[in-house]
Design a protein around this motif. Structure first.
Motif, PDB file in Angstrom:
ATOM      1  N   VAL A 246     -16.185  40.358  -3.985  1.00 18.45           N
ATOM      2  CA  VAL A 246     -16.656  39.821  -5.346  1.00 18.45           C
ATOM      3  C   VAL A 246     -17.316  38.491  -4.750  1.00 18.45           C
ATOM      4  CG1 VAL A 246     -16.236  38.844  -7.391  1.00 18.45           C
ATOM      5  CG2 VAL A 246     -14.929  40.952  -6.596  1.00 18.45           C
ATOM      6  N   ALA A 247     -16.757  37.602  -3.812  1.00 18.12           N
ATOM      7  CA  ALA A 247     -17.283  36.497  -3.479  1.00 18.12           C
ATOM      8  C   ALA A 247     -18.692  36.533  -2.834  1.00 18.12           C
ATOM      9  CB  ALA A 247     -16.378  35.761  -2.553  1.00 18.12           C
ATOM     10  N   ASN A 248     -18.700  37.660  -1.919  1.00 16.69           N
ATOM     11  CA  ASN A 248     -20.039  37.931  -0.972  1.00 16.69           C
ATOM     12  C   ASN A 248     -20.982  38.511  -1.982  1.00 16.69           C
ATOM     13  OD1 ASN A 248     -18.805  37.162   1.435  1.00 16.69           O
ATOM     14  ND2 ASN A 248     -17.926  39.119   1.870  1.00 16.69           N
ATOM     15  N   ALA A 249     -20.635  39.204  -2.854  1.00 17.35           N
ATOM     16  CA  ALA A 249     -21.734  39.679  -4.016  1.00 17.35           C
ATOM     17  C   ALA A 249     -22.221  38.533  -4.844  1.00 17.35           C
ATOM     18  CB  ALA A 249     -21.181  40.847  -4.980  1.00 17.35           C
ATOM     19  N   TYR A 250     -21.375  37.709  -5.331  1.00 16.34           N
ATOM     20  CA  TYR A 250     -21.912  36.560  -6.130  1.00 16.34           C
ATOM     21  C   TYR A 250     -22.769  35.634  -5.366  1.00 16.34           C
ATOM     22  CZ  TYR A 250     -21.692  32.568  -9.147  1.00 16.34           C
ATOM     23  OH  TYR A 250     -22.057  31.511 -10.186  1.00 16.34           O
ATOM     24  N   ALA A 251     -22.237  35.543  -4.082  1.00 19.07           N
ATOM     25  CA  ALA A 251     -23.366  34.614  -3.307  1.00 19.07           C
ATOM     26  C   ALA A 251     -24.785  35.124  -3.171  1.00 19.07           C
ATOM     27  CB  ALA A 251     -22.442  34.407  -1.974  1.00 19.07           C
ATOM     28  N   ARG A 252     -24.658  36.280  -2.859  1.00 19.25           N
ATOM     29  CA  ARG A 252     -25.964  36.992  -2.546  1.00 19.25           C
ATOM     30  C   ARG A 252     -26.786  37.057  -3.733  1.00 19.25           C
ATOM     31  NH1 ARG A 252     -26.246  40.667   1.800  1.00 19.25           N
ATOM     32  NH2 ARG A 252     -27.312  42.910   0.518  1.00 19.25           N
ATOM     33  N   ALA A 253     -25.970  37.289  -5.074  1.00 24.69           N
ATOM     34  CA  ALA A 253     -26.854  37.454  -6.436  1.00 24.69           C
ATOM     35  C   ALA A 253     -27.333  36.200  -6.977  1.00 24.69           C
ATOM     36  CB  ALA A 253     -25.828  38.014  -7.348  1.00 24.69           C
ATOM     37  N   THR A 254     -26.786  35.099  -6.366  1.00 25.20           N
ATOM     38  CA  THR A 254     -27.013  33.748  -6.876  1.00 25.20           C
ATOM     39  C   THR A 254     -27.776  32.790  -5.880  1.00 25.20           C
ATOM     40  OG1 THR A 254     -24.801  32.935  -6.576  1.00 25.20           O
ATOM     41  CG2 THR A 254     -25.158  33.771  -8.703  1.00 25.20           C
ATOM     42  N   ASP A 255     -27.739  33.449  -4.544  1.00 26.54           N
ATOM     43  CA  ASP A 255     -28.444  32.554  -3.482  1.00 26.54           C
ATOM     44  C   ASP A 255     -27.501  31.349  -3.412  1.00 26.54           C
ATOM     45  OD1 ASP A 255     -30.003  32.480  -1.395  1.00 26.54           O
ATOM     46  OD2 ASP A 255     -31.701  31.426  -2.397  1.00 26.54           O
ATOM     47  N   THR A 256     -26.325  31.331  -3.419  1.00 30.12           N
ATOM     48  CA  THR A 256     -25.543  30.263  -3.343  1.00 30.12           C
ATOM     49  C   THR A 256     -24.521  30.149  -2.372  1.00 30.12           C
ATOM     50  OG1 THR A 256     -23.762  30.756  -4.906  1.00 30.12           O
ATOM     51  CG2 THR A 256     -25.619  29.597  -5.572  1.00 30.12           C
ATOM     52  N   THR A 257     -23.557  29.522  -1.705  1.00 27.07           N
ATOM     53  CA  THR A 257     -22.602  29.744  -0.673  1.00 27.07           C
ATOM     54  C   THR A 257     -21.541  29.114  -1.312  1.00 27.07           C
ATOM     55  OG1 THR A 257     -23.369  27.861   0.313  1.00 27.07           O
ATOM     56  CG2 THR A 257     -24.178  29.597   1.150  1.00 27.07           C
ATOM     57  N   PRO A 258     -20.822  29.894  -2.188  1.00 31.09           N
ATOM     58  CA  PRO A 258     -19.588  29.320  -2.595  1.00 31.09           C
ATOM     59  C   PRO A 258     -18.486  29.003  -1.776  1.00 31.09           C
ATOM     60  CG  PRO A 258     -20.226  31.073  -4.164  1.00 31.09           C
ATOM     61  CD  PRO A 258     -20.876  31.120  -2.868  1.00 31.09           C
ATOM     62  N   THR A 259     -17.595  27.710  -1.823  1.00 31.37           N
ATOM     63  CA  THR A 259     -16.634  27.502  -0.783  1.00 31.37           C
ATOM     64  C   THR A 259     -15.383  27.166  -1.617  1.00 31.37           C
ATOM     65  OG1 THR A 259     -17.311  25.164  -0.885  1.00 31.37           O
ATOM     66  CG2 THR A 259     -18.146  26.816   0.794  1.00 31.37           C
ATOM     67  N   SER A 260     -15.304  27.229  -2.919  1.00 32.06           N
ATOM     68  CA  SER A 260     -13.843  26.780  -3.663  1.00 32.06           C
ATOM     69  C   SER A 260     -13.821  27.991  -4.774  1.00 32.06           C
ATOM     70  CB  SER A 260     -14.541  25.306  -4.463  1.00 32.06           C
ATOM     71  OG  SER A 260     -13.239  24.959  -5.039  1.00 32.06           O
TER      72      SER A 260
END
Length: 726
Positions: free
Chosen positions: A698-712
């Protein structure tokens, strides 16, 4: 239809069975059999616990039904149905004639009355099948003697033994003769795996109808004579204590029967829970300070960041990056998470004189008995712990907060009690997965990872309330428990072999506990997100990187199957993306591929999930599917929204409306679970297996979809509610 003995395995010399005559029944008891060599350190801890007697008790009754007293907890995982399937398959008995109940706490079982660590099917696979095979052999021999017919000529269909001439008898009619201690029979082992018919077949839970119709009996459904409703007015901060209370005013409230001050607050007994809750809300109490009154979410996370050890390995401090190398340093934060089981803490207790009976869902009922005896100062053999069906757990019922508190209140009031924690109590004063900070240092060169280090700082997990005490008493000092469990799983890639990974626990006096997947739920989740970061830095496909470096052929096949089944690499359009995660533990592995719609980054939804799982021999595929989907929902929840905010010594979340676990609207409408074909391997574990892979996907999908790099995590963690009053 099956014959008596062809193809049956020899009985291990380390398997012990005893037959007893009890009226018209055949009763067998079994000790644990020697297990296969454990594959990880968590297994070694469990396997090293002392061998015990009478692990499983099986009884063939006069009506032909077979009953099995199971020394485990049923907390929603479907274990009783899976065990019933093992018994029915070995004995050629209809599943409907097989009844599995929960055994009360038995001190002689020591570590084998423990439910956790995804260990139940692994530990019961051989003992249950062996005792069922022995019961079957004795019943066949009893029929052979009755009719003077060779055992090999007899057949069993649906629990009825039939001779070639048509004479027949059901198991109940043969039970008394089969229980004769002088009976001579040829000992046999379990059926060859290829002869199992029911095992491996998708099967509905035996208790499903009772659950959905409200007929299932949980703790507070019990009608224990004279046990009256009790609730506790709890402090406004964690671990606060009562300074004073107006007991007279409380006792004058409508419906109130009794009041007692205990270490956890003010216990109030009333004729109904409604009266008790009203009195609790009206109670006038002054409180002493708690243990974390000055702590908040930010202060706790800051302590963890400052406590995280520095990198010291070949890629760490003191070693400069060489030409052609690239260094990735990434930090991750994980918020505390409530267990949030549907059934809050509850227990019924009847303490009178030097005796105590306690009813509750307990994953360690024999340890519960020890703790209750010690706290009340009564003999251990005077404490009986009755294991009830649990409405969820996720590690919560390893801890004895409810049963122990009920016993203390019953002693203080000198009468039976029915204790219920409110939802607010359960959220705010219950245990939680501890907050975690972890950081990575990875050095890349020549298209590969040349160095990989991970450092972890976490609020101390309290193992003193359950499994930790069990292992400590049996094996090792308590500081080793966290380290043992932390190191029990490894990153399954060649570039992490020999890597340095450390855990530092920060002692903060707040209630923590084992949450589904324990350390793996954060540590391995972060590692799987880091693999995607590395793939991006190397301009490599995340799945290809995993396939090329995973260190086990079974794992590789799981990933290949995921790629095909999930159509990895599909272009889903703007704001949508796929993500993957992989995890291997408990002699099993699971890979998750999710498709997320984050066109509005504040309102993401996982639209599709494909799960591929390999657990060796599968007992009930339907139960395994449910476990994998449950792990998916945990991963969606803890990655996107679910967590606990702490402010001035107490969580703000006090209900499901505030603790943002995924709702129906957040669940993917398209979920597929692919179970790898059963091989020669004995069953592995499944209950906790999928959480790290699901959360990372889920984290990796969200990062790719939003072009962000969540860390929290959770990513969307706002206080968008008005907290309940303290």
């Amino acid at each position: 239809m099956t014959h008596a003995t062809p193809g049956r395995r020899a009985v291990s010399r380390r398997s012990f069975l005893t037959a007893l005559v009890t009226g018209s029944t055949l009763m067998l008891v079994a000790r644990p059999t020697a297990s296969a060599e454990p594959a990880d350190r968590a297994d070694q801890v469990l396997t090293a616990l002392p061998a015990d007697s009478n692990l499983v008790i099986l009884e063939v009754r006069g009506d032909g039904s077979v009953h099995c007293a199971l020394p485990r907890a049923e907390i929603g995982q479907g274990l009783t149905t899976s065990v019933a399937m093992l018994v029915a398959d070995e004995m050629d008995l209809p599943l409907a004639k097989t009844v599995v109940s929960l055994a009360r706490g038995r001190q002689e079982l020591i570590g084998n009355h423990y439910t956790g660590g995804s260990n139940s099917i692994r530990s019961l696979w051989q003992p249950v099948r062996s005792i069922a095979a022995t019961a079957r052999a004795r019943l066949l021999t009893a029929a052979s003697n009755r009719w003077s017919v060779g055992v090999d000529a007899l057949t069993i269909v649906d629990g009825v033994v039939t001779a070639p001439d048509g004479r027949s008898a059901h198991f109940g009619e043969l039970a008394s003769a089969a229980a004769d201690p002088n009976l001579r029979y040829d000992a046999v082992g379990p059926k060859p795996d290829e002869d199992l018919a029911l095992v491996g077949t998708p099967t509905n839970r035996q208790d499903a109808r009772a659950i959905v119709t409200g007929r299932q009996t949980y703790t507070l459904d019990l009608d224990v004579p004279d046990a009256m409703p009790v609730v506790v007015r709890r402090p406004p901060t964690i671990n606060g204590t009562v300074a004073s209370v107006d007991e007279a005013a409380l006792r004058a409230m409508p419906g109130v029967i009794d009041v007692a001050v205990v270490s956890t607050g003010v216990a109030i007994m009333a004729r109904t829970f409604g009266y008790a809750l009203a009195a609790k809300d009206a109670a006038v109490v002054t409180w002493n300070a708690g243990t974390i009154d000055d702590e908040s979410t930010d202060s706790i996370q800051d302590r963890l960041r400052r406590s995280t050890p520095a990198f010291t390995g070949i890629g760490g401090v003191g070693r400069p990056t060489l030409p052609g190398e690239r260094r990735l340093n990434v930090d991750f934060d994980f918020a505390p998470v409530s267990h949030a089981a549907m059934e809050t803490n509850s227990a019924v207790a009847d303490v009178h004189g030097d005796r105590a009976d306690v009813w509750a869902s307990m994953q360690l009922p024999n340890y519960a008995g020890q703790k209750i005896a010690l706290t009340l100062g009564i003999p251990l053999n005077k404490v009986t712990t009755h294991v009830m069906n649990g409405g969820g757990s996720f590690g919560r019922r390893l801890y004895l907060d409810g049963p122990l508190e009920a016993a203390v209140i019953s002693r203080a009031m000198d009468r039976p009690v029915r204790l219920m924690w409110s939802r607010v109590d359960d959220m705010r004063h219950g245990r939680a997965r501890p907050a975690v900070h972890t950081k990575f240092d990875a050095v890349l060169a020549r298209g590969t990872v040349v160095s990989w280090e991970q450092r972890v700082a976490a609020v101390s997990t309290d193992f003193d309330g359950g499994f930790g005490d069990l292992v400590t008493d049996a094996l090792a000092p308590s500081p080793l428990i966290s380290q043992t469990l932390f190191h029990s799983t490894r990153d399954p890639y060649s570039f992490t072999e020999g890597s340095i990974r450390t855990l530092v626990e920060v002692p903060i006096a707040m209630p923590t506990g084992s949450w589904r997947s324990v350390f793996s739920g954060t540590v391995r989740t972060a590692a799987e997100i880091m693999v995607d970061r590395i793939a991006a830095a190397m301009n490599a496909d995340p799945l290809d990187l995993r396939l090329s470096t995973v260190n086990n052929d079974r794992h590789r096949e799981v990933l290949r199957t995921l790629s095909t089944a999930g159509n990895w690499g599909a272009d889903l359009g703007p704001g949508r993306a796929q993500g993957i995660g992989f995890h291997a533990e408990f002699r099993s592995s699971a890979a998750y591929l999710v498709e997320i719609d984050a066109t509005d980054p504040q309102l993401p939804r996982v639209r599709k999930a494909v799960i591929v799982v390999d657990v060796g021999h599968v007992v009930n595929p339907r139960s395994l599917e449910a476990q994998m989907i449950g792990c998916l929902m945990d991963g969606i929840s803890t990655t996107l929204r679910a967590g606990l905010h702490y402010e001035q010594g107490l969580p703000l979340e006090g209900s499901y409306s505030q603790f943002h676990y995924a709702r129906q609207r957040d669940s993917p409408p398209d979920v597929r679970v692919v179970i790898m074909p059963t091989g020669t391997e004995n069953p592995g574990g499944a209950g906790e297996l999928g959480v790290p892979a699901a959360a990372a996907a889920v984290a990796n999908a969200y990062a790719r979809a939003t072009d962000t790099t969540p860390t929290s995590f959770p990513i969307l963690f706002d206080v968008d509610f008005e907290p309940f009053p303290k």
